[in-house]
Design a protein around this motif. Structure first.
Motif, PDB file in Angstrom:
ATOM      1  N   GLU A   1      40.887  45.200  45.783  1.00 34.01           N
ATOM      2  CA  GLU A   1      42.362  45.445  46.049  1.00 34.01           C
ATOM      3  C   GLU A   1      43.365  45.444  45.229  1.00 34.01           C
ATOM      4  O   GLU A   1      44.604  45.103  45.469  1.00 34.01           O
ATOM      5  N   GLY A   2      42.943  45.553  44.039  1.00 40.16           N
ATOM      6  CA  GLY A   2      43.974  45.495  42.999  1.00 40.16           C
ATOM      7  C   GLY A   2      44.406  47.279  43.020  1.00 40.16           C
ATOM      8  O   GLY A   2      44.358  47.982  43.361  1.00 40.16           O
ATOM      9  N   THR A   3      45.306  47.333  41.488  1.00 41.44           N
ATOM     10  CA  THR A   3      45.829  48.421  41.485  1.00 41.44           C
ATOM     11  C   THR A   3      45.667  49.035  40.068  1.00 41.44           C
ATOM     12  O   THR A   3      45.135  48.086  39.235  1.00 41.44           O
TER      13      THR A   3
ATOM     14  N   CYS B   1      44.723  50.434  33.172  1.00 39.00           N
ATOM     15  CA  CYS B   1      44.020  49.185  33.187  1.00 39.00           C
ATOM     16  C   CYS B   1      43.999  48.860  34.756  1.00 39.00           C
ATOM     17  O   CYS B   1      44.988  49.002  35.380  1.00 39.00           O
ATOM     18  N   LEU B   2      42.966  48.067  35.154  1.00 34.75           N
ATOM     19  CA  LEU B   2      42.791  47.616  36.596  1.00 34.75           C
ATOM     20  C   LEU B   2      43.567  46.157  36.547  1.00 34.75           C
ATOM     21  O   LEU B   2      43.402  45.297  36.005  1.00 34.75           O
ATOM     22  N   VAL B   3      44.611  46.156  37.578  1.00 33.73           N
ATOM     23  CA  VAL B   3      45.571  44.823  37.701  1.00 33.73           C
ATOM     24  C   VAL B   3      44.947  44.199  38.928  1.00 33.73           C
ATOM     25  O   VAL B   3      44.808  44.743  40.104  1.00 33.73           O
ATOM     26  N   CYS B   4      44.626  42.803  38.681  1.00 32.31           N
ATOM     27  CA  CYS B   4      44.304  41.961  39.702  1.00 32.31           C
ATOM     28  C   CYS B   4      45.367  41.706  40.790  1.00 32.31           C
ATOM     29  O   CYS B   4      46.537  41.478  40.482  1.00 32.31           O
ATOM     30  N   PRO B   5      44.972  41.707  42.330  1.00 30.14           N
ATOM     31  CA  PRO B   5      46.197  41.786  43.261  1.00 30.14           C
ATOM     32  C   PRO B   5      46.785  40.216  43.118  1.00 30.14           C
ATOM     33  O   PRO B   5      47.689  40.105  43.914  1.00 30.14           O
ATOM     34  N   TRP B   6      45.969  39.197  42.717  1.00 31.61           N
ATOM     35  CA  TRP B   6      46.529  37.871  42.855  1.00 31.61           C
ATOM     36  C   TRP B   6      47.669  37.377  41.909  1.00 31.61           C
ATOM     37  O   TRP B   6      48.630  37.098  42.087  1.00 31.61           O
ATOM     38  N   HIS B   7      47.129  37.458  40.530  1.00 29.79           N
ATOM     39  CA  HIS B   7      48.074  36.904  39.420  1.00 29.79           C
ATOM     40  C   HIS B   7      48.168  37.744  38.338  1.00 29.79           C
ATOM     41  O   HIS B   7      48.564  37.686  37.171  1.00 29.79           O
ATOM     42  N   GLN B   8      47.889  39.242  38.558  1.00 29.24           N
ATOM     43  CA  GLN B   8      48.166  40.425  38.001  1.00 29.24           C
ATOM     44  C   GLN B   8      47.293  40.385  36.531  1.00 29.24           C
ATOM     45  O   GLN B   8      47.856  40.969  35.574  1.00 29.24           O
ATOM     46  N   SER B   9      46.331  39.831  36.201  1.00 22.41           N
ATOM     47  CA  SER B   9      45.462  39.806  35.113  1.00 22.41           C
ATOM     48  C   SER B   9      45.200  41.345  35.019  1.00 22.41           C
ATOM     49  O   SER B   9      44.926  42.007  35.998  1.00 22.41           O
ATOM     50  N   ARG B  10      45.045  41.908  33.637  1.00 23.70           N
ATOM     51  CA  ARG B  10      44.720  43.204  33.534  1.00 23.70           C
ATOM     52  C   ARG B  10      43.427  43.255  32.708  1.00 23.70           C
ATOM     53  O   ARG B  10      43.224  42.543  31.772  1.00 23.70           O
TER      54      ARG B  10
ATOM     55  N   THR C   1      35.659  48.749  29.100  1.00 24.70           N
ATOM     56  CA  THR C   1      34.544  47.549  28.694  1.00 24.70           C
ATOM     57  C   THR C   1      34.326  46.358  29.603  1.00 24.70           C
ATOM     58  O   THR C   1      33.656  45.573  29.184  1.00 24.70           O
ATOM     59  N   GLY C   2      35.162  46.143  30.642  1.00 27.68           N
ATOM     60  CA  GLY C   2      35.459  45.076  31.371  1.00 27.68           C
ATOM     61  C   GLY C   2      36.171  43.969  30.916  1.00 27.68           C
ATOM     62  O   GLY C   2      36.111  42.647  31.565  1.00 27.68           O
ATOM     63  N   GLU C   3      36.676  44.051  29.852  1.00 28.05           N
ATOM     64  CA  GLU C   3      37.501  42.942  29.201  1.00 28.05           C
ATOM     65  C   GLU C   3      38.799  42.639  29.686  1.00 28.05           C
ATOM     66  O   GLU C   3      39.630  43.551  30.024  1.00 28.05           O
ATOM     67  N   MET C   4      39.097  41.247  29.891  1.00 23.07           N
ATOM     68  CA  MET C   4      40.398  41.120  30.445  1.00 23.07           C
ATOM     69  C   MET C   4      41.246  41.190  29.167  1.00 23.07           C
ATOM     70  O   MET C   4      41.094  40.485  28.098  1.00 23.07           O
ATOM     71  N   VAL C   5      42.331  41.960  29.076  1.00 19.96           N
ATOM     72  CA  VAL C   5      43.294  42.279  28.161  1.00 19.96           C
ATOM     73  C   VAL C   5      44.583  41.500  28.311  1.00 19.96           C
ATOM     74  O   VAL C   5      45.431  41.730  27.466  1.00 19.96           O
ATOM     75  N   GLU C   6      44.820  41.205  29.504  1.00 18.37           N
ATOM     76  CA  GLU C   6      46.089  40.320  29.613  1.00 18.37           C
ATOM     77  C   GLU C   6      45.737  39.195  30.796  1.00 18.37           C
ATOM     78  O   GLU C   6      44.965  39.650  31.754  1.00 18.37           O
ATOM     79  N   GLY C   7      46.197  38.061  30.610  1.00 16.92           N
ATOM     80  CA  GLY C   7      45.787  37.067  31.346  1.00 16.92           C
ATOM     81  C   GLY C   7      46.748  36.828  32.746  1.00 16.92           C
ATOM     82  O   GLY C   7      47.699  37.640  32.623  1.00 16.92           O
ATOM     83  N   PRO C   8      46.372  35.634  33.457  1.00 19.09           N
ATOM     84  CA  PRO C   8      47.142  35.894  34.800  1.00 19.09           C
ATOM     85  C   PRO C   8      48.439  35.388  34.556  1.00 19.09           C
ATOM     86  O   PRO C   8      48.739  34.558  33.524  1.00 19.09           O
ATOM     87  N   ARG C   9      49.481  35.879  35.486  1.00 18.22           N
ATOM     88  CA  ARG C   9      50.879  35.322  35.504  1.00 18.22           C
ATOM     89  C   ARG C   9      50.757  34.236  36.669  1.00 18.22           C
ATOM     90  O   ARG C   9      51.294  34.387  37.789  1.00 18.22           O
TER      91      ARG C   9
ATOM     92  N   LEU D   1      41.555  34.703  26.984  1.00 18.31           N
ATOM     93  CA  LEU D   1      40.380  34.312  25.979  1.00 18.31           C
ATOM     94  C   LEU D   1      38.995  34.231  26.730  1.00 18.31           C
ATOM     95  O   LEU D   1      38.193  34.884  26.320  1.00 18.31           O
ATOM     96  N   VAL D   2      39.118  33.455  27.788  1.00 20.27           N
ATOM     97  CA  VAL D   2      37.833  33.504  28.424  1.00 20.27           C
ATOM     98  C   VAL D   2      37.416  34.488  29.051  1.00 20.27           C
ATOM     99  O   VAL D   2      36.322  35.155  28.985  1.00 20.27           O
ATOM    100  N   GLY D   3      38.412  35.373  29.548  1.00 20.33           N
ATOM    101  CA  GLY D   3      38.206  36.955  30.135  1.00 20.33           C
ATOM    102  C   GLY D   3      37.709  37.960  29.158  1.00 20.33           C
ATOM    103  O   GLY D   3      37.204  38.778  29.712  1.00 20.33           O
ATOM    104  N   SER D   4      38.138  37.681  27.976  1.00 22.72           N
ATOM    105  CA  SER D   4      37.850  38.815  26.895  1.00 22.72           C
ATOM    106  C   SER D   4      36.454  38.415  26.439  1.00 22.72           C
ATOM    107  O   SER D   4      35.669  39.308  26.058  1.00 22.72           O
ATOM    108  N   LEU D   5      35.788  37.205  26.751  1.00 23.04           N
ATOM    109  CA  LEU D   5      34.482  36.953  26.421  1.00 23.04           C
ATOM    110  C   LEU D   5      33.502  36.977  27.619  1.00 23.04           C
ATOM    111  O   LEU D   5      32.550  37.605  27.400  1.00 23.04           O
TER     112      LEU D   5
END
Ligand code: FES
Length: 124
Positions: free
Chosen positions: A54-56, A62-71, A76-84, A102-106
């Protein structure tokens, strides 16, 4: 034997994401070599379990989460920007954002190959 999940390519115009089983499948537009347009990643956000289908897709692909916009980097599946934010709060949380990133990058999202075959986008 690999799954043969698929979605009609007509349902995936550039910049969109759809749910295909346990996967968020999207179209990030043509890459530098023109063939990495489609992607498939596991669809549960590493932050608070939002449904990433349900993201954008942002301007960087990058895929952006619909709840707090983590990217997420969908290659690679790596989180490159954390939640807001977190839970119902949406706003700046600098230290928390960096810690979750950091957790999402691992603990990356799973990645599956998605390619166009005929009128469909097929997951291998
Ligand atoms: S649930 Fe995805 S960023 Fe919060």
């Amino acid at each position: 034997m690999p799954d043969r999940d698929s979605v009609p390519a007509a349902d995936l115009p550039e910049g969109t994401v759809r749910r295909v089983g346990d996967w968020a499948v999207g179209n990030r537009g043509p890459g530098p070599d023109g063939d990495d347009r489609y992607f498939a990643v596991s669809r549960v956000c590493r932050h608070q379990l939002a449904d990433l289908s349900e993201g954008t897709v942002d301007a960087d692909g990058c895929l952006v989460c619909p709840w707090h916009q983590s990217r997420y980097d969908v290659r690679t599946g790596e989180m490159v920007e954390g939640p807001r934010g977190f839970l119902g709060y949406h706003g700046p949380t600098p230290l928390y954002t960096q810690l979750v990133r950091l957790v999402g990058s691992l603990a990356r999202l799973r990645v599956r190959r998605a390619t166009r075959r005929g009128d469909d986008v097929v997951l291998d």
